[in-house]
Scaffold this motif. Structure first.
Motif, mmCIF file in Angstrom:
data_model
loop_
_atom_site.group_PDB
_atom_site.id
_atom_site.type_symbol
_atom_site.label_atom_id
_atom_site.label_comp_id
_atom_site.label_asym_id
_atom_site.label_seq_id
_atom_site.Cartn_x
_atom_site.Cartn_y
_atom_site.Cartn_z
ATOM 1 N N GLY A 15 30.850 37.420 35.918
ATOM 2 C CA GLY A 15 30.951 37.776 37.391
ATOM 3 C C GLY A 15 32.937 36.822 37.754
ATOM 4 N N ILE A 16 33.398 36.854 36.585
ATOM 5 C CA ILE A 16 34.681 36.371 36.605
ATOM 6 C C ILE A 16 35.521 37.844 37.552
ATOM 7 N N SER A 17 35.511 38.603 37.015
ATOM 8 C CA SER A 17 36.190 40.217 37.614
ATOM 9 C C SER A 17 35.930 40.451 39.376
ATOM 10 N N ALA A 18 34.557 40.086 39.632
ATOM 11 C CA ALA A 18 34.173 40.095 40.529
ATOM 12 C C ALA A 18 34.587 38.615 42.130
ATOM 13 N N VAL A 19 34.579 37.603 40.822
ATOM 14 C CA VAL A 19 35.865 36.782 41.819
ATOM 15 C C VAL A 19 37.093 37.140 42.223
ATOM 16 N N LYS A 20 38.288 37.798 40.860
ATOM 17 C CA LYS A 20 38.921 37.688 40.973
ATOM 18 C C LYS A 20 38.929 38.920 42.289
ATOM 19 N N GLN A 21 38.687 40.485 42.377
ATOM 20 C CA GLN A 21 38.764 40.610 42.766
ATOM 21 C C GLN A 21 38.345 40.722 44.709
ATOM 22 N N LYS A 22 37.068 39.792 44.690
ATOM 23 C CA LYS A 22 37.441 39.298 46.065
ATOM 24 C C LYS A 22 38.819 38.184 46.598
ATOM 25 N N VAL A 23 39.119 37.514 45.508
ATOM 26 C CA VAL A 23 40.269 36.551 45.631
ATOM 27 C C VAL A 23 41.428 37.959 46.534
ATOM 28 N N ALA A 24 42.019 38.526 46.087
ATOM 29 C CA ALA A 24 42.712 39.609 45.337
ATOM 30 C C ALA A 24 42.572 40.327 47.291
ATOM 31 N N ARG A 25 41.907 40.819 47.847
ATOM 32 C CA ARG A 25 41.064 41.785 48.389
ATOM 33 C C ARG A 25 41.537 40.580 49.900
ATOM 34 N N SER A 26 40.613 39.131 49.638
ATOM 35 C CA SER A 26 40.770 38.704 51.078
ATOM 36 C C SER A 26 42.394 38.040 51.604
ATOM 37 N N THR A 27 43.064 37.786 50.111
ATOM 38 C CA THR A 27 44.716 37.259 50.321
ATOM 39 C C THR A 27 45.635 37.731 50.096
ATOM 40 N N GLY A 28 45.261 39.389 49.951
ATOM 41 C CA GLY A 28 46.152 40.278 49.715
ATOM 42 C C GLY A 28 47.162 40.261 48.876
ATOM 43 N N ILE A 29 46.663 39.627 47.668
ATOM 44 C CA ILE A 29 47.475 39.110 46.666
ATOM 45 C C ILE A 29 46.759 39.471 45.739
ATOM 46 N N PRO A 30 47.453 40.226 44.575
ATOM 47 C CA PRO A 30 47.009 41.038 44.070
ATOM 48 C C PRO A 30 46.927 40.199 42.400
#
Length: 57
Positions: A15-30
C-alpha cells in the motif's frame, strides 16, 4: 521464467504506492523525481518569465 503480462510489486502490495498518491494529490507536490523536476522547472521559468499559470483566453 516470467509469465508475460504478470508482475508483482511489493510496494503496491503493502500500500506504499497508494499512500504516496494520496499525499501527492492532497499537497500538490509530486513524489516522483521527474514530477518534482517538472514542478520546480515550471516555477523557475514562471518566475523568470513573469508568467502566471491560469486560464488562457
Amino acid at each position: 521464467m516470467k509469465i508475460p503480462g504478470l508482475s508483482f510489486s511489493w510496494k503496491r502490495a503493502l500500500g506504499i504506492s497508494a499512500v504516496k498518491q494520496k499525499v501527492a494529490r492532497s499537497t500538490g507536490i509530486p513524489t516522483t523525481r521527474g514530477g518534482i523536476e517538472r514542478k520546480i522547472g515550471g516555477l523557475v521559468l514562471g518566475a523568470l518569465l513573469g508568467k502566471k499559470k491560469g486560464r488562457r483566453r
